[in-house]
Motif scaffolding. Structure first.
Motif, PDB file in Angstrom:
ATOM      1  N   THR A  67       0.831  -1.210   0.000  1.00 19.64           N
ATOM      2  CA  THR A  67       0.000   0.000   0.000  1.00 19.64           C
ATOM      3  C   THR A  67       0.864   1.257   0.000  1.00 19.64           C
ATOM      4  N   ASP A  68       1.919   1.266   0.804  1.00 18.91           N
ATOM      5  CA  ASP A  68       2.818   2.430   0.849  1.00 18.91           C
ATOM      6  C   ASP A  68       3.510   2.636  -0.495  1.00 18.91           C
ATOM      7  N   SER A  69       3.957   1.556  -1.122  1.00 16.33           N
ATOM      8  CA  SER A  69       4.589   1.652  -2.436  1.00 16.33           C
ATOM      9  C   SER A  69       3.612   2.220  -3.457  1.00 16.33           C
ATOM     10  N   PHE A  70       2.401   1.716  -3.451  1.00 14.29           N
ATOM     11  CA  PHE A  70       1.354   2.192  -4.358  1.00 14.29           C
ATOM     12  C   PHE A  70       1.123   3.690  -4.153  1.00 14.29           C
ATOM     13  N   ASN A  71       1.000   4.102  -2.910  1.00 11.16           N
ATOM     14  CA  ASN A  71       0.715   5.505  -2.593  1.00 11.16           C
ATOM     15  C   ASN A  71       1.878   6.441  -2.921  1.00 11.16           C
ATOM     16  N   ARG A  72       3.105   5.936  -2.946  1.00 10.66           N
ATOM     17  CA  ARG A  72       4.281   6.749  -3.294  1.00 10.66           C
ATOM     18  C   ARG A  72       4.478   6.922  -4.798  1.00 10.66           C
ATOM     19  N   SER A  73       3.870   6.077  -5.592  1.00 17.98           N
ATOM     20  CA  SER A  73       4.087   6.090  -7.037  1.00 17.98           C
ATOM     21  C   SER A  73       3.523   7.360  -7.669  1.00 17.98           C
ATOM     22  N   GLU A  74       4.406   8.162  -8.231  1.00 17.66           N
ATOM     23  CA  GLU A  74       3.973   9.395  -8.896  1.00 17.66           C
ATOM     24  C   GLU A  74       3.126   9.081 -10.132  1.00 17.66           C
ATOM     25  N   THR A  75       3.458   8.019 -10.828  1.00 21.97           N
ATOM     26  CA  THR A  75       2.675   7.627 -12.002  1.00 21.97           C
ATOM     27  C   THR A  75       1.257   7.263 -11.600  1.00 21.97           C
ATOM     28  N   LEU A  76       1.108   6.459 -10.556  1.00 20.66           N
ATOM     29  CA  LEU A  76      -0.229   6.050 -10.120  1.00 20.66           C
ATOM     30  C   LEU A  76      -1.010   7.231  -9.558  1.00 20.66           C
ATOM     31  N   GLN A  77      -0.328   8.163  -8.918  1.00 20.62           N
ATOM     32  CA  GLN A  77      -0.997   9.393  -8.461  1.00 20.62           C
ATOM     33  C   GLN A  77      -1.483  10.200  -9.666  1.00 20.62           C
ATOM     34  N   PHE A  78      -0.634  10.309 -10.682  1.00 24.38           N
ATOM     35  CA  PHE A  78      -0.988  11.037 -11.898  1.00 24.38           C
ATOM     36  C   PHE A  78      -2.223  10.428 -12.557  1.00 24.38           C
ATOM     37  N   TYR A  79      -2.299   9.108 -12.575  1.00 22.65           N
ATOM     38  CA  TYR A  79      -3.445   8.399 -13.153  1.00 22.65           C
ATOM     39  C   TYR A  79      -4.656   8.354 -12.219  1.00 22.65           C
TER      40      TYR A  79
END
Length: 140
Positions: free
Chosen positions: A10-22
């Motif tokens: 979950t922390d890795s997912f939340n840190r991902s700038e790409t996933l935040q952008f999407y």
């Protein structure tokens, strides 16, 4: 899955700038299974309004990677060895949903099946738009 492993993912997912952008959302996190959702944005679509195939392939890759990581008890890092996507029908809808299942886990190589669906805002139903098989390699 331990609470510590779930937190790492979950922390890795939340840190991902790409996933935040999407504007991606992590729907489910279990051992050998990950589900994610990405809402439709204009930059993700073709002129006819369907999701672009590159967006679908990107979601397949990311979702498969997290599923592979969920397979191992320890913290690890995986890379894609091979990715094959079969596009089944035009992805017309308001969001993409991935469902990634580990089908064979090994010490270094892991195989993941990822199914992609579209959802519409005015319906609870999902339409199956792509299926894939992804081979990942654990490098750490």
């Amino acid at each position: 899955m331990t609470p510590e492993k779930r937190k790492l993912i979950t922390d890795s997912f939340n840190r991902s700038e790409t996933l935040q952008f999407y504007k991606a959302e992590l729907l489910e996190v279990e051992t050998d299974f990950i589900s994610m959702k990405i809402p439709k944005m204009e930059m993700m679509t073709r002129k006819a309004g369907m999701f672009n195939g590159a967006m679908i392939a990107s979601l397949v890759d990311v979702s498969s990677g997290y599923a592979a990581v969920s397979h191992y008890a320890e913290d690890c890092y995986v890379v894609t060895v091979e990715l094959k996507v079969n596009y089944l029908r035009p992805a017309m809808g308001d969001a993409l949903v991935s469902k990634s299942y580990v089908i064979k886990g090994g010490g270094k190589i892991i195989v993941v099946r990822t199914e992609i669906y579209v959802q519409s805002e005015n319906s609870d139903s999902e339409s199956h738009v792509a299926t894939s098989l992804v081979t990942m390699m654990k490098i750490k």
